[in-house]
Design an enzyme around this catalytic site. Structure first.
Site, PDB file in Angstrom:
ATOM      1  N   ARG A  93      53.915  12.485  29.855  1.00  0.00           N
ATOM      2  CA  ARG A  93      53.096  11.309  30.557  1.00  0.00           C
ATOM      3  C   ARG A  93      54.497  10.935  31.899  1.00  0.00           C
ATOM      4  NH1 ARG A  93      54.567   7.727  26.738  1.00  0.00           N
ATOM      5  NH2 ARG A  93      53.320   5.827  27.751  1.00  0.00           N
ATOM      6  N   SER A  94      53.624   9.795  32.756  1.00  0.00           N
ATOM      7  CA  SER A  94      54.731  10.082  34.226  1.00  0.00           C
ATOM      8  C   SER A  94      56.036   9.169  33.434  1.00  0.00           C
ATOM      9  CB  SER A  94      53.786   9.062  34.905  1.00  0.00           C
ATOM     10  OG  SER A  94      53.897   7.748  33.877  1.00  0.00           O
ATOM     11  N   GLY A  97      58.233  11.849  32.494  1.00  0.00           N
ATOM     12  CA  GLY A  97      58.541  12.481  33.988  1.00  0.00           C
ATOM     13  C   GLY A  97      59.338  11.967  34.846  1.00  0.00           C
ATOM     14  N   ARG A  98      59.439  10.908  35.169  1.00  0.00           N
ATOM     15  CA  ARG A  98      59.884   9.912  36.011  1.00  0.00           C
ATOM     16  C   ARG A  98      61.757   9.724  35.400  1.00  0.00           C
ATOM     17  NH1 ARG A  98      55.750   5.723  37.454  1.00  0.00           N
ATOM     18  NH2 ARG A  98      54.318   6.540  37.800  1.00  0.00           N
ATOM     19  N   ASP A 111      42.592  26.123  25.620  1.00  0.00           N
ATOM     20  CA  ASP A 111      41.215  26.976  25.572  1.00  0.00           C
ATOM     21  C   ASP A 111      39.871  26.205  24.611  1.00  0.00           C
ATOM     22  OD1 ASP A 111      41.452  29.236  26.845  1.00  0.00           O
ATOM     23  OD2 ASP A 111      42.548  29.520  25.058  1.00  0.00           O
ATOM     24  N   THR A 119      52.251  23.309  20.850  1.00  0.00           N
ATOM     25  CA  THR A 119      54.175  23.673  20.816  1.00  0.00           C
ATOM     26  C   THR A 119      53.979  23.037  22.597  1.00  0.00           C
ATOM     27  OG1 THR A 119      53.768  25.598  18.943  1.00  0.00           O
ATOM     28  CG2 THR A 119      55.309  25.838  21.223  1.00  0.00           C
ATOM     29  N   GLU A 121      57.179  22.210  25.708  1.00  0.00           N
ATOM     30  CA  GLU A 121      58.321  23.198  26.210  1.00  0.00           C
ATOM     31  C   GLU A 121      59.060  22.333  27.025  1.00  0.00           C
ATOM     32  OE1 GLU A 121      55.604  25.267  29.061  1.00  0.00           O
ATOM     33  OE2 GLU A 121      54.207  26.574  26.849  1.00  0.00           O
ATOM     34  N   TYR A 151      37.925  29.887  21.372  1.00  0.00           N
ATOM     35  CA  TYR A 151      39.072  30.990  21.507  1.00  0.00           C
ATOM     36  C   TYR A 151      39.375  30.992  19.863  1.00  0.00           C
ATOM     37  CZ  TYR A 151      44.260  30.567  20.861  1.00  0.00           C
ATOM     38  OH  TYR A 151      45.836  31.294  20.737  1.00  0.00           O
TER      39      TYR A 151
END
Length: 172
Positions: A93-94, A97-98, A111, A119, A121, A151
């Protein structure tokens, strides 16, 4: 073409499975997913692609956990997702990130046919306190054109917990 939030909502329970589902988490063209209360961290500083890298579990307490910069944490969504008709994509979400918190460093592309928990990261630029069950990322869906195969990889399909890298299996 990316599905709108209204189109995602229309497909819930049919071509898109999100469990648990909460209508309040629908956005104009995505759906917010939340962080479980568990993380994995690799035990060794140097990781080897050809070997299974051992990891330890950390529980995120209700009062929060401070993440350290320059350290990879693996988390997972609380939500199980499945679709056999659309291509699922995951982004942070922004708002996260901010804060310098990166949720999906590389593998945000799912896929068609993926079924399981995502999962995450997780990596941070500076120390940050995180909490369990926070809406941390968003899933969105692309329509797929033409014939396709679902997949079926045994590596990550139908997972239940956090999945560390299984790249070592590529070398077997």
């Amino acid at each position: 073409m990316i599905l709108s939030g209204k189109e995602i909502k229309k497909n819930i329970g049919k071509d898109i499975i999100i469990e648990p589902y909460d209508e309040k988490k629908i956005n104009p063209n995505s759906y917010n997913l939340s962080l479980s209360n568990e993380l994995l961290v690799y035990d060794d500083y140097v990781l080897d692609m050809k070997k299974e890298n051992k990891a330890s579990k950390i529980i995120i307490p209700e009062e929060g956990l401070i993440l350290e910069p320059n350290k990879l944490y693996l988390g997972r969504t609380n939500e199980f997702t499945k679709t056999e008709r659309f291509v699922p994509m995951l982004e942070g979400r922004s708002s996260t990130g901010r804060l310098g918190l990166f949720i999906h460093v590389t593998a945000g592309f799912g896929d068609v046919g993926f079924s399981g928990y995502w999962t995450l990261e997780i990596f941070c630029i500076q120390p940050i306190k995180i909490y369990p069950n926070v809406e941390i990322c968003q899933i969105y869906y692309h329509d797929i054109k033409g014939e396709y195969d679902l997949y079926k990889s045994g590596k990550y399909q139908n997972n239940i917990g956090i999945q560390p890298s299984l790249m070592f299996k590529d070398f077997e």
